[in-house]
Design a protein around this motif. Structure first.
Motif, PDB file in Angstrom:
ATOM      1  N   ILE A 434      -4.598  14.585  -2.711  1.00 43.92           N
ATOM      2  CA  ILE A 434      -6.161  14.919  -2.129  1.00 43.92           C
ATOM      3  C   ILE A 434      -7.567  13.914  -2.155  1.00 43.92           C
ATOM      4  O   ILE A 434      -8.553  13.894  -1.103  1.00 43.92           O
ATOM      5  CB  ILE A 434      -6.191  15.978  -3.572  1.00 43.92           C
ATOM      6  N   HIS A 435      -7.117  13.152  -2.990  1.00 44.66           N
ATOM      7  CA  HIS A 435      -8.212  12.451  -2.646  1.00 44.66           C
ATOM      8  C   HIS A 435      -8.750  10.924  -1.991  1.00 44.66           C
ATOM      9  O   HIS A 435      -9.149   9.965  -1.545  1.00 44.66           O
ATOM     10  CB  HIS A 435      -8.606  12.049  -4.159  1.00 44.66           C
ATOM     11  N   GLY A 436      -7.215  10.299  -1.393  1.00 44.38           N
ATOM     12  CA  GLY A 436      -6.731   9.030  -1.103  1.00 44.38           C
ATOM     13  C   GLY A 436      -6.522   9.628   0.558  1.00 44.38           C
ATOM     14  O   GLY A 436      -7.531   9.335   1.632  1.00 44.38           O
ATOM     15  N   LEU A 437      -5.382  10.625   1.151  1.00 44.39           N
ATOM     16  CA  LEU A 437      -5.111  10.738   2.526  1.00 44.39           C
ATOM     17  C   LEU A 437      -6.132  11.470   2.912  1.00 44.39           C
ATOM     18  O   LEU A 437      -5.826  11.725   3.980  1.00 44.39           O
ATOM     19  CB  LEU A 437      -3.269  11.071   1.682  1.00 44.39           C
ATOM     20  N   HIS A 438      -6.174  12.566   2.487  1.00 40.61           N
ATOM     21  CA  HIS A 438      -6.845  14.121   2.347  1.00 40.61           C
ATOM     22  C   HIS A 438      -7.897  13.282   3.517  1.00 40.61           C
ATOM     23  O   HIS A 438      -8.154  14.144   4.784  1.00 40.61           O
ATOM     24  CB  HIS A 438      -6.792  15.100   2.040  1.00 40.61           C
ATOM     25  N   PRO A 439      -8.937  12.504   2.743  1.00 45.38           N
ATOM     26  CA  PRO A 439     -10.095  12.292   3.308  1.00 45.38           C
ATOM     27  C   PRO A 439     -10.050  11.291   5.048  1.00 45.38           C
ATOM     28  O   PRO A 439     -11.217  10.805   5.526  1.00 45.38           O
ATOM     29  CB  PRO A 439     -10.899  11.959   2.067  1.00 45.38           C
ATOM     30  N   SER A 440      -8.942  11.090   4.891  1.00 40.77           N
ATOM     31  CA  SER A 440      -8.590   9.907   6.048  1.00 40.77           C
ATOM     32  C   SER A 440      -8.109  10.337   7.175  1.00 40.77           C
ATOM     33  O   SER A 440      -7.812  11.397   7.225  1.00 40.77           O
ATOM     34  CB  SER A 440      -7.564   8.929   5.477  1.00 40.77           C
ATOM     35  N   ALA A 441      -9.037   9.595   8.388  1.00 40.51           N
ATOM     36  CA  ALA A 441      -8.577  10.027   9.405  1.00 40.51           C
ATOM     37  C   ALA A 441      -7.574   9.730   9.634  1.00 40.51           C
ATOM     38  O   ALA A 441      -6.841   9.981  10.810  1.00 40.51           O
ATOM     39  CB  ALA A 441     -10.027   9.828  10.474  1.00 40.51           C
ATOM     40  N   LYS A 442      -6.511   8.159   9.618  1.00 40.10           N
ATOM     41  CA  LYS A 442      -5.823   7.959   9.899  1.00 40.10           C
ATOM     42  C   LYS A 442      -4.337   8.418   9.232  1.00 40.10           C
ATOM     43  O   LYS A 442      -4.532   8.997   8.474  1.00 40.10           O
ATOM     44  CB  LYS A 442      -5.115   6.784  10.547  1.00 40.10           C
ATOM     45  N   GLU A 443      -3.014   8.977  10.268  1.00 36.86           N
ATOM     46  CA  GLU A 443      -1.952   9.045   9.168  1.00 36.86           C
ATOM     47  C   GLU A 443      -1.633   8.778   8.474  1.00 36.86           C
ATOM     48  O   GLU A 443      -1.736   7.646   8.292  1.00 36.86           O
ATOM     49  CB  GLU A 443      -0.396   8.817  10.416  1.00 36.86           C
ATOM     50  N   GLY A 444      -1.784   9.567   6.733  1.00 34.74           N
ATOM     51  CA  GLY A 444      -1.269   9.336   5.745  1.00 34.74           C
ATOM     52  C   GLY A 444       0.790   8.562   5.904  1.00 34.74           C
ATOM     53  O   GLY A 444       0.824   9.602   5.642  1.00 34.74           O
ATOM     54  N   VAL A 445       0.344   7.547   4.835  1.00 31.80           N
ATOM     55  CA  VAL A 445       2.614   7.607   4.056  1.00 31.80           C
ATOM     56  C   VAL A 445       1.851   7.203   3.075  1.00 31.80           C
ATOM     57  O   VAL A 445       0.508   6.665   2.206  1.00 31.80           O
ATOM     58  CB  VAL A 445       2.023   6.105   4.641  1.00 31.80           C
ATOM     59  N   LEU A 446       2.727   7.673   2.498  1.00 35.04           N
ATOM     60  CA  LEU A 446       2.505   8.085   0.293  1.00 35.04           C
ATOM     61  C   LEU A 446       4.084   7.483  -0.010  1.00 35.04           C
ATOM     62  O   LEU A 446       4.852   7.879   0.476  1.00 35.04           O
ATOM     63  CB  LEU A 446       2.513   9.865   0.342  1.00 35.04           C
ATOM     64  N   GLN A 447       4.312   6.075  -0.706  1.00 31.78           N
ATOM     65  CA  GLN A 447       4.845   5.562  -1.396  1.00 31.78           C
ATOM     66  C   GLN A 447       5.526   5.554  -2.681  1.00 31.78           C
ATOM     67  O   GLN A 447       4.551   5.810  -3.195  1.00 31.78           O
ATOM     68  CB  GLN A 447       5.170   4.198  -0.782  1.00 31.78           C
ATOM     69  N   ILE A 462       1.892   4.781  -4.069  1.00 30.94           N
ATOM     70  CA  ILE A 462       1.173   4.412  -3.613  1.00 30.94           C
ATOM     71  C   ILE A 462       0.573   4.939  -2.070  1.00 30.94           C
ATOM     72  O   ILE A 462       1.887   5.482  -1.419  1.00 30.94           O
ATOM     73  CB  ILE A 462       1.905   2.352  -2.483  1.00 30.94           C
ATOM     74  N   ASP A 463      -0.644   4.685  -1.578  1.00 32.62           N
ATOM     75  CA  ASP A 463      -1.077   5.181  -0.553  1.00 32.62           C
ATOM     76  C   ASP A 463      -2.507   4.160   0.280  1.00 32.62           C
ATOM     77  O   ASP A 463      -2.682   3.612  -0.038  1.00 32.62           O
ATOM     78  CB  ASP A 463      -1.936   6.551  -0.869  1.00 32.62           C
ATOM     79  N   ASN A 464      -1.932   5.058   1.327  1.00 34.40           N
ATOM     80  CA  ASN A 464      -3.175   4.229   2.965  1.00 34.40           C
ATOM     81  C   ASN A 464      -3.492   5.399   2.833  1.00 34.40           C
ATOM     82  O   ASN A 464      -4.512   4.582   3.974  1.00 34.40           O
ATOM     83  CB  ASN A 464      -1.461   3.563   3.893  1.00 34.40           C
ATOM     84  N   GLY A 465      -4.615   5.540   1.669  1.00 35.72           N
ATOM     85  CA  GLY A 465      -5.737   6.075   1.861  1.00 35.72           C
ATOM     86  C   GLY A 465      -7.151   5.342   2.304  1.00 35.72           C
ATOM     87  O   GLY A 465      -7.280   4.534   1.933  1.00 35.72           O
ATOM     88  N   ILE A 466      -8.371   6.764   1.457  1.00 33.69           N
ATOM     89  CA  ILE A 466      -9.748   5.590   1.141  1.00 33.69           C
ATOM     90  C   ILE A 466      -9.824   4.606   0.398  1.00 33.69           C
ATOM     91  O   ILE A 466     -10.765   3.850   0.650  1.00 33.69           O
ATOM     92  CB  ILE A 466     -10.550   6.909   1.904  1.00 33.69           C
ATOM     93  N   ILE A 512      -4.742  -0.653  -8.258  1.00 30.51           N
ATOM     94  CA  ILE A 512      -5.472  -1.356  -7.455  1.00 30.51           C
ATOM     95  C   ILE A 512      -5.762  -0.548  -6.583  1.00 30.51           C
ATOM     96  O   ILE A 512      -5.074   0.198  -5.956  1.00 30.51           O
ATOM     97  CB  ILE A 512      -4.750  -2.377  -7.513  1.00 30.51           C
ATOM     98  N   SER A 513      -7.226  -0.404  -5.758  1.00 33.22           N
ATOM     99  CA  SER A 513      -7.910  -0.490  -4.524  1.00 33.22           C
ATOM    100  C   SER A 513      -8.637  -1.429  -4.125  1.00 33.22           C
ATOM    101  O   SER A 513      -8.929  -2.142  -4.749  1.00 33.22           O
ATOM    102  CB  SER A 513      -8.574   1.074  -5.385  1.00 33.22           C
ATOM    103  N   ASN A 514      -8.044  -0.483  -2.620  1.00 34.52           N
ATOM    104  CA  ASN A 514      -8.854  -1.490  -1.617  1.00 34.52           C
ATOM    105  C   ASN A 514     -10.130  -0.220  -0.463  1.00 34.52           C
ATOM    106  O   ASN A 514      -8.392   0.389  -0.025  1.00 34.52           O
ATOM    107  CB  ASN A 514      -8.069  -2.789  -0.501  1.00 34.52           C
ATOM    108  N   LEU A 515     -10.782  -0.504  -0.768  1.00 32.02           N
ATOM    109  CA  LEU A 515     -12.446   0.391   0.127  1.00 32.02           C
ATOM    110  C   LEU A 515     -11.169   0.416   1.824  1.00 32.02           C
ATOM    111  O   LEU A 515     -11.475  -0.163   2.351  1.00 32.02           O
ATOM    112  CB  LEU A 515     -13.441   0.561   0.156  1.00 32.02           C
ATOM    113  N   GLY A 516     -10.809   1.370   1.897  1.00 31.86           N
ATOM    114  CA  GLY A 516     -10.117   1.853   3.807  1.00 31.86           C
ATOM    115  C   GLY A 516      -9.210   1.325   3.635  1.00 31.86           C
ATOM    116  O   GLY A 516      -8.097   1.316   4.503  1.00 31.86           O
TER     117      GLY A 516
END
Length: 529
Positions: A434-447, A462-466, A512-516
């Protein structure tokens, strides 16, 4: 604007006139809260089309008297033949055309049905807290940012403007989906706009329809907590009849010419059955607000009792354990309504977008989720059971976000039988989607990863979201319960309170989080031998 004459005649016109024909209502409830069937006689003009519309929250039965035509239900075309009976289910897309040169006559029966299942969220403490507490402001019991998100979604489905106001008529949310005509006119006539002005009337203390601009009306549904009126939901504007020539001529001549008139005529026209269905949907939001308020007051009351007991009772250890168990139950019930409402919303959206097959599949997944989440006697579950629960949850979210999320589960077989608190991973997965992958424009990967680490089990999501800002990550790790990324802080803090109860200071929680780039959350739990 003066509404002292009431809105009964607005809500109950005997005859509705549209460009495609008329509906003369034969039987309908005297009270909009009554929930009875509506019966009307439809006269459909030759070679006319009623454009495709969504049966949001209502089902319909058609009995054909005379004439001929065709209608489309979810992309399937059926002939209209005298003597036949047709059923249009809730959330179906529907279109009717008179293909003949004679009038098409039908009897129409509407059944406004709510998407809200009151039994699922029934709370034995409801009467106690709604009757025994005076709530003066909606902000005391509900997160306005979450309410705004729900309002925006409902407004998009209904294709109508919605705003939520407090008891003094002041807007608590931003107006969703405001029509072009209203935006232009209300900037010049702010005090006359019931959406933008602090309009207060005793009529708003119940479900009602109030006059809006010229021939348009808006729908208001009261928000009550116990016997106290604390605000209302305003939805509209709509036409219950075709706009009168006098009004359209006046707009065309005095309010900006043909362009202004064109925007006015874009205001949605609805039948009486659709109107009652919208009222039922607004009641769904009301019920959610009240349920959220009950959960909030339950939590606050429990907190106060905890402080009192700790001061008065000497048997500290036994009482602390009992109160911790009660607090955990309150937190779990606090999370349930929000997730359940979102899931039911997804079902409605999918029924609209993709038809009955996808909706049925989501319903099966939801059934699995509910059956597992309502097992109150089993507080610890195996990791294998938790992953089965996650798969059902992720399936629903993949349907919601059109399968743009890929899930990679890497779990060692030897940890599948290890028990963990129920919904530990679900909260992390929900947060990531909801808060990482959905707002992102790219294809989401959830591990999702799990492995054995000496006498502990290591769980990673782990997610590759925003990503999340550094200062917010620090506050979440510090356990700041006011931290919220559109509601994400609440779920993580509740999870940590549950882990505190089960493991005390023997577990670890890290983020641990990195913007983008994305976010990684790791939980290490001790294994009970």
């Amino acid at each position: 604007m003066n509404y002292t004459n009431g809105s009964y005649n607005i809500l109950h016109p005997v005859k509705q006139v549209f460009d495609w024909g008329t509906i003369r209502w034969l039987d309908e409830p005297e009270d909009s809260n009554d929930g009875k069937l509506l019966v009307g006689h439809v006269t459909f003009l030759p070679q006319k089309l009623q454009d495709e519309h969504l049966h949001t929250g209502d089902e319909q039965i058609l009995y054909i008297i005379s004439g001929q035509g065709e209608h489309r239900i979810d992309n399937k075309v059926y002939p209209i033949i005298p003597g036949m009976v047709y059923h249009i289910p809730a959330y179906a897309r529907h279109e009717i055309r008179n293909t003949g040169d004679q009038v098409l006559e039908m009897i129409i029966v509407y059944n406004p049905s709510s998407v809200y299942n009151k039994d699922v969220l029934a709370n034995p403490l409801s009467d106690k807290f709604t009757s025994g507490r005076a709530v003066e402001n909606l902000k005391e019991i509900v997160d306005i940012s979450v309410l705004q998100e729900i309002q925006d979604r409902l407004s998009e489905v209904l294709n109508l403007a919605i705003v939520i106001k407090d008891k003094d008529g002041k807007a608590l949310t931003q107006i969703s989906n405001f029509p072009e005509y209203c935006s232009k006119r209300c900037n010049k006539h702010m005090k006359e706009c019931i959406f933008k002005s602090p309009f207060v009337s005793s009529e708003l203390h119940e479900s009602t329809v109030v006059p809006c601009c010229y021939d348009a009306v808006s729908i208001s549904n009261a928000i009550t907590f116990g016997n106290h009126y604390i605000g209302n939901i305003l939805c509209g504007p709509v036409f219950l009849n075709e706009p009168s020539k006098e009004i359209t001529d006046n707009i065309g001549e005095e309010e900006g010419g043909p362009e202004t008139l064109e925007t006015y005529l874009k205001i949605r026209k609805i039948t009486k059955g659709r109107l009652y269905a919208i009222i039922e949907l607004l009641k769904t939001i009301n019920n959610y607000i009240v349920q959220t308020g009950i959960d909030h007051l339950t939590h606050e009351s429990l907190h106060q009792k905890t402080l009192q007991v700790l001061k008065e009772v000497k048997a500290r250890n036994q009482l602390e354990k009992a109160l911790s168990e009660a607090k955990m139950k309150a937190i779990e019930t606090q999370m349930s309504p929000h997730f359940l409402f979102n899931t039911l919303s997804v079902i409605g959206e999918m029924a609209y977008m993709n038809g009955a097959k996808d909706a049925a599949e989501i319903t099966f997944s939801l059934s699995n989720l509910l059956r597992k989440s309502l097992r109150k006697s089993q507080e610890l579950v195996t990791l294998q059971e938790e992953l089965e629960y996650i798969r059902d949850y992720v399936y629903i979210q993949q349907k919601r976000f059109k399968n743009i999320i890929k899930v990679d589960i890497q779990v060692e077989e030897k940890v599948l039988r290890i028990k963990i608190p129920f919904m530990t991973l679900q909260i992390l997965v929900e947060n990531a989607i909801i808060h990482g992958l959905h707002p992102s424009a790219k294809e989401g990967v959830l591990q999702i990863k799990a492995k054995l680490a000496e006498d502990s089990i290591s769980l990673k999501v782990i997610d590759n979201g925003i990503g999340i800002q550094e200062d917010i990550v620090k506050r979440i790790l510090q356990g700041n319960n006011k931290t919220s990324v559109k509601g994400s802080g609440l779920g993580l803090n509740n999870l940590r309170k549950r882990l505190d109860y089960y493991y005390g200071n023997t577990y670890s929680f890290n983020m641990i989080s990195n913007l983008g780039k994305g976010t990684e959350i790791t939980i290490v739990l001790p294994i009970e031998r």
